[in-house]
Design an enzyme around this catalytic site. Structure first.
Site, PDB file in Angstrom:
ATOM      1  CB  ALA B  23     -40.886-108.565  24.270  1.00  0.00           C
ATOM      2  CB  CYS B  24     -38.605-105.004  27.152  1.00  0.00           C
ATOM      3  SG  CYS B  24     -38.577-103.846  28.433  1.00  0.00           S
ATOM      4  N   PRO B  25     -40.147-106.694  29.733  1.00  0.00           N
ATOM      5  CG  PRO B  25     -40.877-106.916  31.902  1.00  0.00           C
ATOM      6  CD  PRO B  25     -41.385-106.814  30.732  1.00  0.00           C
ATOM      7  N   GLY B  26     -38.824-109.096  29.799  1.00  0.00           N
ATOM      8  CA  GLY B  26     -38.452-110.485  29.924  1.00  0.00           C
ATOM      9  C   GLY B  26     -37.096-110.733  30.454  1.00  0.00           C
TER      10      GLY B  26
END
Lengths: 175, 84
Positions: B23-26
């Site tokens: 998921a963001c910011p991954g």
């Protein structure tokens, strides 16, 4: 003769004044150029000790890291509780929508969201992040020394450092 | 320069960053970490299941001076291209 000398002196004064103006102008340009070359800076006043807000802080830190920003985090009051070694991993308090806490925590797991400490650690690996524990906040939660807090913490500081950092930041957040 | 899906599919990537499932910011951080692995002019292909990534990458690329080439959605994930 006296008049001529006076005129020459006046020219000299004018030349000195012109050089002085140029020096100031060049100095201002130089400062602007240096500022352009420096990384942008984020200052984060981290007050919350709850995982929902700490997770949000972790996401923002990720964004700052992606952009190579310099980050200064000031761990204030309740956040100091979350940063205590014995609390960091087991603290599961949430600040908002508390009646849906279980659903929220399960969703974080389902989405593979890293624990906030991992997100902070990753940001530290990718960009220049300094984490300061507020001395007063530490004492509130019986943390007198840096060793009382998780390894992410860099030092214990006073509020003056926060003021300096906030003053010189491009972004200043309170979470 | 935004390319068509067909043009994008014909690109040969120098590096593939598979950030599906994060998921963001991954995905953005995975791209940042891998950009050093390709040389200037190299193409990076990014796979992401995160909707926000296809908006984040063009913004990030512009700031860093890289070229965003385009993206398409297929088989439940986004494929995004940038040129270093």
């Amino acid at each position: 003769m006296y008049l001529i000398r006076l005129t020459l002196n006046n020219f000299g004064c004018i030349r000195v004044a012109c050089n002085f103006v140029l020096l100031i102008k060049n100095n201002a340009n130089l400062k602007q150029e240096i500022k352009k070359m420096e990384n942008k800076k984020l200052t984060l006043a981290l007050f919350s000790g709850c995982v929902d807000k700490l997770t949000a802080a972790g996401v923002i830190l990720g964004g700052a890291a992606a952009e190579d920003m310099d980050v200064e985090i000031f761990v204030l009051l309740q956040a100091a509780f979350a940063f205590k070694k014995e609390n960091a991993m087991i603290n599961d308090r949430v600040a908002e929508i508390t009646d849906k806490k279980d659903e929220f925590l399960a969703s974080l797991k389902r989405l593979g969201t890293p624990h906030w400490t991992e997100a902070f650690k990753k940001a530290k690996e990718l960009t220049n992040v300094k984490i300061h524990i507020c001395g007063f906040a530490g004492k509130v939660w019986h943390g007198e020394k840096l060793e009382d807090f998780i390894d992410l913490a860099d030092d214990i500081c006073g509020i003056g450092e926060y003021m300096d950092s906030a003053e010189n930041s491009d972004i200043n957040l309170f979470i | 320069m935004i390319m068509t899906t067909e043009e994008l599919k014909n690109l040969k990537a120098d590096k593939v960053v598979d950030a599906r499932g994060t998921a963001c910011p991954g995905p953005l951080l995975a791209v940042k970490q891998s950009i050093a692995d390709i040389s200037s002019g190299g193409i990076m292909e990014i796979l992401s299941t995160d909707e926000g990534t296809k908006r984040d990458i063009p913004r990030w690329a512009k700031k860093k001076g890289y070229d965003y080439l385009g993206d398409y959605e297929e088989s439940g994930y986004f494929t995004i291209y940038l040129k270093k």
